[in-house]
Design an enzyme around this catalytic site. Structure first.
Site, PDB file in Angstrom:
ATOM      1  N   GLU A 193       0.824  -1.214   0.000  1.00  0.00           N
ATOM      2  CA  GLU A 193       0.000   0.000   0.000  1.00  0.00           C
ATOM      3  C   GLU A 193       0.857   1.263   0.000  1.00  0.00           C
ATOM      4  O   GLU A 193       0.402   2.315  -0.426  1.00  0.00           O
ATOM      5  CB  GLU A 193      -0.934   0.023   1.227  1.00  0.00           C
ATOM      6  CG  GLU A 193      -2.199  -0.791   1.019  1.00  0.00           C
ATOM      7  CD  GLU A 193      -3.270  -0.559   2.078  1.00  0.00           C
ATOM      8  OE1 GLU A 193      -3.050   0.208   3.034  1.00  0.00           O
ATOM      9  OE2 GLU A 193      -4.340  -1.185   1.947  1.00  0.00           O
TER      10      GLU A 193
ATOM     11  N   HIS B 211       8.308 -26.442  -1.504  1.00  0.00           N
ATOM     12  CA  HIS B 211       7.676 -27.582  -2.174  1.00  0.00           C
ATOM     13  C   HIS B 211       6.456 -27.144  -2.971  1.00  0.00           C
ATOM     14  O   HIS B 211       5.652 -27.963  -3.386  1.00  0.00           O
ATOM     15  CB  HIS B 211       7.315 -28.654  -1.144  1.00  0.00           C
ATOM     16  CG  HIS B 211       8.521 -29.206  -0.450  1.00  0.00           C
ATOM     17  ND1 HIS B 211       9.070 -30.433  -0.756  1.00  0.00           N
ATOM     18  CD2 HIS B 211       9.327 -28.674   0.512  1.00  0.00           C
ATOM     19  CE1 HIS B 211      10.145 -30.640   0.001  1.00  0.00           C
ATOM     20  NE2 HIS B 211      10.323 -29.585   0.775  1.00  0.00           N
TER      21      HIS B 211
ATOM     22  N   LYS C  33     -13.932  -0.619  -3.860  1.00  0.00           N
ATOM     23  CA  LYS C  33     -15.086  -0.267  -3.024  1.00  0.00           C
ATOM     24  C   LYS C  33     -16.152   0.415  -3.871  1.00  0.00           C
ATOM     25  O   LYS C  33     -17.340   0.095  -3.783  1.00  0.00           O
ATOM     26  CB  LYS C  33     -14.652   0.672  -1.893  1.00  0.00           C
ATOM     27  CG  LYS C  33     -13.757   0.025  -0.861  1.00  0.00           C
ATOM     28  CD  LYS C  33     -13.506   0.993   0.281  1.00  0.00           C
ATOM     29  CE  LYS C  33     -12.406   0.503   1.188  1.00  0.00           C
ATOM     30  NZ  LYS C  33     -11.959   1.527   2.131  1.00  0.00           N
TER      31      LYS C  33
HETATM   32  O1  PA5 Z   1      -3.837   0.796   5.918  1.00  0.00           O
HETATM   33  C1  PA5 Z   1      -4.960   1.192   5.708  1.00  0.00           C
HETATM   34  O2  PA5 Z   1      -5.271   2.407   5.816  1.00  0.00           O
HETATM   35  C2  PA5 Z   1      -6.067   0.247   5.346  1.00  0.00           C
HETATM   36  O3  PA5 Z   1      -5.607  -1.053   5.213  1.00  0.00           O
HETATM   37  C3  PA5 Z   1      -7.121   0.256   6.429  1.00  0.00           C
HETATM   38  O4  PA5 Z   1      -6.534  -0.100   7.646  1.00  0.00           O
HETATM   39  C4  PA5 Z   1      -8.252  -0.699   6.084  1.00  0.00           C
HETATM   40  O5  PA5 Z   1      -8.790  -0.354   4.844  1.00  0.00           O
HETATM   41  C5  PA5 Z   1      -9.315  -0.653   7.145  1.00  0.00           C
HETATM   42  O6  PA5 Z   1      -9.785   0.655   7.301  1.00  0.00           O
HETATM   43  P1  PA5 Z   1     -10.542   1.088   8.595  1.00  0.00           P
HETATM   44  O7  PA5 Z   1      -9.628   0.962   9.747  1.00  0.00           O
HETATM   45  O8  PA5 Z   1     -10.946   2.516   8.341  1.00  0.00           O
HETATM   46  O9  PA5 Z   1     -11.740   0.184   8.728  1.00  0.00           O
END
Ligand code: PA5
Length: 422
Positions: free
Chosen positions: A278, A299, A412
């Site tokens: 990310e 494996h 989303k």
């Molecule tokens: O790193 C991030 O920002 C995302 O992975 C969020 O943690 C994830 O989308 C979950 O979001 P939230 O904590 O708002 O539910």
């Protein structure tokens, strides 16, 4: 202290080229340390560590102690950064079998109906506490699971249900804050300036980790020492790791595998995968991070790593371990293993790592090794900060903002459209 062994990267990286990159690496480091780079309003994960304020840790420890006294199960609901960190630390630091204290379970990290139905069945008759974790308070996977679990908790515990639910969310806004205000749930705050994937050392990760019986002060202390040490540019292994990966990325490598030889580090690999995926994977940049657990996966994907497309680099995450389970000698040696007799299994595993690293190097896979002295709360804290620092610097080298994740919104949008959300 985490050690970086780059010898196997060395033959793929020209020394002069590496030297000439150093001013850029140090400038990326300064952008992080001085807070002058893109996304500098999201550096709360560093700020919190460096300011030495343990107030929130005390509150987390108190709540965890109450849960440990009263619960059979803590059910944590969250996804992505609201889930992977806690799981990584708990898996790394808990015994493989048995263990004491409440069972820590996870939900809301996908939308499998069968999983959540069976989860609720599994909870029947047990003393359950719930920690729902969502910074935004609007994430569908978590919200959906929480709606199911809320109903189940009310059925199971009646008026007592609200006192068994703990919310970890942003300071204000979002559905979780509304529900919390209405129901009076206990609340922990994830500050606005800490992104999900950098939140493991806030209540997001610390509460589940403390309920699992892990020393959260030692964990945070390990990270804090790492943060202080890595604030200096000299002798900085996080900068070296970021620089080497960057040069390999520039020369055409596209995938980085984090490989572990200790199964309990596998979840740490999944946390690392999100952190790097990310943070780096935007604007057409970044190494694609994947995780492997050896020798199991030798494996399965071992063939590809050895001999498939030569676009891979590999980072081994290893821990020193004193072995005590020696291979027994057998009078007839029918399995032909007497040559290993008396040698601890840990040594065999370590030799498997050495052989794998050498074979992959010979097969054209640049690899490096990050060494933990042992698997302990301090060393895991150290490793968490190490990777957070390295990925921030790496993002700046790639000229991307390491602290946003605009691409996550795309699925989303499509999903909500198909579900008919207004
Ligand atoms: O790193 C991030 O920002 C995302 O992975 C969020 O943690 C994830 O989308 C979950 O979001 P939230 O904590 O708002 O539910």
């Amino acid at each position: 202290m985490l050690r970086y062994d780059r010898r196997h990267f060395g033959s793929f990286i020209d020394d002069a080229h590496r030297q000439s990159l150093q001013p850029r690496v140090e400038s990326a480091h300064r952008m992080l340390v001085d807070g002058t780079g893109a996304g500098s309003d999201m550096l709360g994960w560093r700020r919190l560590l460096l300011q030495d304020d343990d107030g929130v840790i005390g509150r987390v420890a108190d709540t965890a102690a109450r849960i440990r006294r009263e619960a059979d199960v803590l059910l944590c609901l969250g996804i992505g950064g609201s889930y992977l960190g806690a799981r990584a630390v708990i898996d790394a630091l808990s015994p493989y079998f048995g263990g004491e204290g409440p069972e820590v379970l996870f939900g809301g990290h996908h939308m499998s109906e069968a999983y959540h139905r069976q989860l609720l069945e599994h909870l029947r008759g047990r003393s359950v506490f719930v920690n729902v974790i969502s910074k935004s308070g609007t994430t569908l996977e978590t919200a959906l699971a929480f709606r199911l679990v809320r109903d189940w908790m009310t059925e199971a515990f009646g008026d007592e249900a609200a006192s068994r639910i703990i919310v970890t969310t942003g300071p204000e806004g979002g559905a979780l804050n509304r529900l919390r205000d209405e129901q009076g749930y206990e609340k922990f705050v994830l500050p606005d300036d800490v992104g999900g994937r950098f939140s493991v050392l806030t209540p997001v990760g610390l509460l589940p980790v403390a309920v699992a019986g892990i020393d959260i002060r030692a964990l945070v202390d390990g990270a804090r020492q790492s943060a202080r040490r890595l604030s200096e540019a000299s002798n900085n292994a996080a900068l070296d790791y970021a620089a080497d990966r960057f040069l390999l990325h520039e020369s055409g490598y596209v995938t980085e595998i984090m490989s572990v030889f200790e199964p309990r580090l596998r979840s740490f690999g999944f946390w690392w995968q999100q952190l790097f995926g990310e943070s780096e994977g935007k604007d057409g940049m970044g190494l694609f991070p994947v995780t492997a657990q050896y020798s199991t996966d030798l494996h399965s994907i071992g063939q590809y790593v050895q001999d498939g497309q030569r676009k891979l680099i590999e980072t081994f995450l290893m821990a020193g371990e004193e072995g005590s389970l020696a291979v027994p000698a057998a009078s007839q040696d029918l399995d032909g293993l007497n040559y290993l007799a008396g040698r601890p299994m840990a040594e065999v595993n370590r030799v498997a790592y050495e052989g794998t690293a050498a074979a992959h190097l010979a097969g054209g896979v640049p690899n490096c090794t990050l060494w933990l002295d042992e698997i302990s709360p301090e060393s895991i804290g150290d490793a968490i900060y190490f990777f957070e620092h390295a990925v921030s610097v790496s993002g700046y080298l790639l000229d991307v903002n390491p602290f946003d994740q605009p691409g996550v919104e795309e699925y989303k949008r499509e999903m909500y459209r198909l579900l008919g959300r207004a």
